[in-house]
Scaffold this motif. Structure first.
Motif, PDB file in Angstrom:
ATOM      1  N   LEU A   1       3.553   6.340   2.045  1.00 20.51           N
ATOM      2  CA  LEU A   1       3.872   7.751   1.841  1.00 20.51           C
ATOM      3  C   LEU A   1       3.265   8.624   2.942  1.00 20.51           C
ATOM      4  CD1 LEU A   1       3.545   8.066  -2.032  1.00 20.51           C
ATOM      5  CD2 LEU A   1       5.612   7.721  -0.658  1.00 20.51           C
ATOM      6  N   LYS A   2       2.097   8.246   3.435  1.00 20.74           N
ATOM      7  CA  LYS A   2       1.463   8.981   4.534  1.00 20.74           C
ATOM      8  C   LYS A   2       2.296   8.858   5.810  1.00 20.74           C
ATOM      9  CE  LYS A   2      -2.036  11.017   6.673  1.00 20.74           C
ATOM     10  NZ  LYS A   2      -2.101  12.444   6.688  1.00 20.74           N
ATOM     11  N   LYS A   3       2.809   7.655   6.091  1.00 21.11           N
ATOM     12  CA  LYS A   3       3.648   7.461   7.278  1.00 21.11           C
ATOM     13  C   LYS A   3       4.920   8.302   7.179  1.00 21.11           C
ATOM     14  CE  LYS A   3       2.274   2.741   8.464  1.00 21.11           C
ATOM     15  NZ  LYS A   3       2.739   1.339   8.568  1.00 21.11           N
TER      16      LYS A   3
ATOM     17  N   ASN B   1       0.858  -1.186   0.000  1.00 21.12           N
ATOM     18  CA  ASN B   1       0.000   0.000   0.000  1.00 21.12           C
ATOM     19  C   ASN B   1       0.899   1.243   0.000  1.00 21.12           C
ATOM     20  OD1 ASN B   1      -1.680   2.196   0.657  1.00 21.12           O
ATOM     21  ND2 ASN B   1      -3.116   0.849   1.726  1.00 21.12           N
TER      22      ASN B   1
ATOM     23  N   THR C   1       0.245   4.325  -0.817  1.00 20.62           N
ATOM     24  CA  THR C   1      -0.384   5.509  -0.230  1.00 20.62           C
ATOM     25  C   THR C   1      -0.173   5.539   1.280  1.00 20.62           C
ATOM     26  OG1 THR C   1      -2.049   5.505  -1.981  1.00 20.62           O
ATOM     27  CG2 THR C   1      -2.562   6.766   0.011  1.00 20.62           C
ATOM     28  N   ARG C   2      -0.354   4.421   1.929  1.00 23.83           N
ATOM     29  CA  ARG C   2      -0.164   4.335   3.385  1.00 23.83           C
ATOM     30  C   ARG C   2       1.295   4.580   3.750  1.00 23.83           C
ATOM     31  NH1 ARG C   2      -1.907  -1.055   6.130  1.00 23.83           N
ATOM     32  NH2 ARG C   2      -3.452  -0.729   4.520  1.00 23.83           N
TER      33      ARG C   2
ATOM     34  N   SER D   1       5.302  11.062   5.369  1.00 23.27           N
ATOM     35  CA  SER D   1       4.881  12.459   5.461  1.00 23.27           C
ATOM     36  C   SER D   1       4.637  12.873   6.906  1.00 23.27           C
ATOM     37  CB  SER D   1       3.616  12.675   4.623  1.00 23.27           C
ATOM     38  OG  SER D   1       3.150  13.985   4.757  1.00 23.27           O
ATOM     39  N   ASN D   2       4.073  11.977   7.708  1.00 23.53           N
ATOM     40  CA  ASN D   2       3.832  12.262   9.124  1.00 23.53           C
ATOM     41  C   ASN D   2       5.125  12.520   9.883  1.00 23.53           C
ATOM     42  OD1 ASN D   2       1.071  12.074   8.807  1.00 23.53           O
ATOM     43  ND2 ASN D   2       0.953   9.967   9.541  1.00 23.53           N
TER      44      ASN D   2
END
Length: 146
Positions: free
Chosen positions: A87-89, A82, A84-85, A91-92
């Motif tokens: 990249l979100k981690k 995943n 998207t998941r 980014s956080n």
């Protein structure tokens, strides 16, 4: 800000493209790199570069005039992950990334203030299980790889 195309040296089947385009902003010291490179080694987001401008869109990298302290890391993510998941981690943690040019390839900007270990906390399991591969365009700020 201007977009320049840089020719890439090809060895065997790498890289999978023969040129890369990067966004740069001209300053008194040189050109500030405003994008994360996918294939050009030795440079990172925020570096001030000396380039040879050949045309309105073509340039050749001469040197890094002033390193930003940031690191460039390249990930290849296999199908089924995943993205998207992931990249979100990242980014956080204030770790920048660019993707979308070639499926599965992600260029990552590891800011000087973020420890490499924090990045590895996010991607380590993917690497250990063979779901991702890693390469380093440039590592700075006394980054140590275990």
């Amino acid at each position: 800000m201007s977009k320049f195309i840089f020719d890439l040296p090809i060895s065997g089947d790498w890289p999978p493209v023969n040129a890369e385009s990067l966004w740069l902003t001209r300053t008194e010291l040189g050109y500030v790199l405003e994008s994360i490179p996918f294939f050009i080694e030795g440079v990172a987001f925020g570096d001030i570069l000396e380039i040879d401008v050949r045309t309105d869109t073509q340039a050749e990298l001469i040197s890094v005039v002033q390193p930003s302290g940031n690191s460039t890391i390249w990930l290849y993510i296999r199908k089924g992950v995943n993205q998207t998941r992931l990249l979100k981690k990242l980014s956080n943690l204030n770790i920048g990334s660019e993707s979308g040019g070639i499926e599965g390839y992600i260029a990552i900007n590891l800011p000087a203030k973020i420890e490499y270990g924090n990045f590895m906390d996010v991607v380590g399991e993917l690497l250990e299980t063979g779901l991702a591969e890693i390469a380093h365009g440039v590592l700075r700020n006394d980054t140590e790889i275990d």
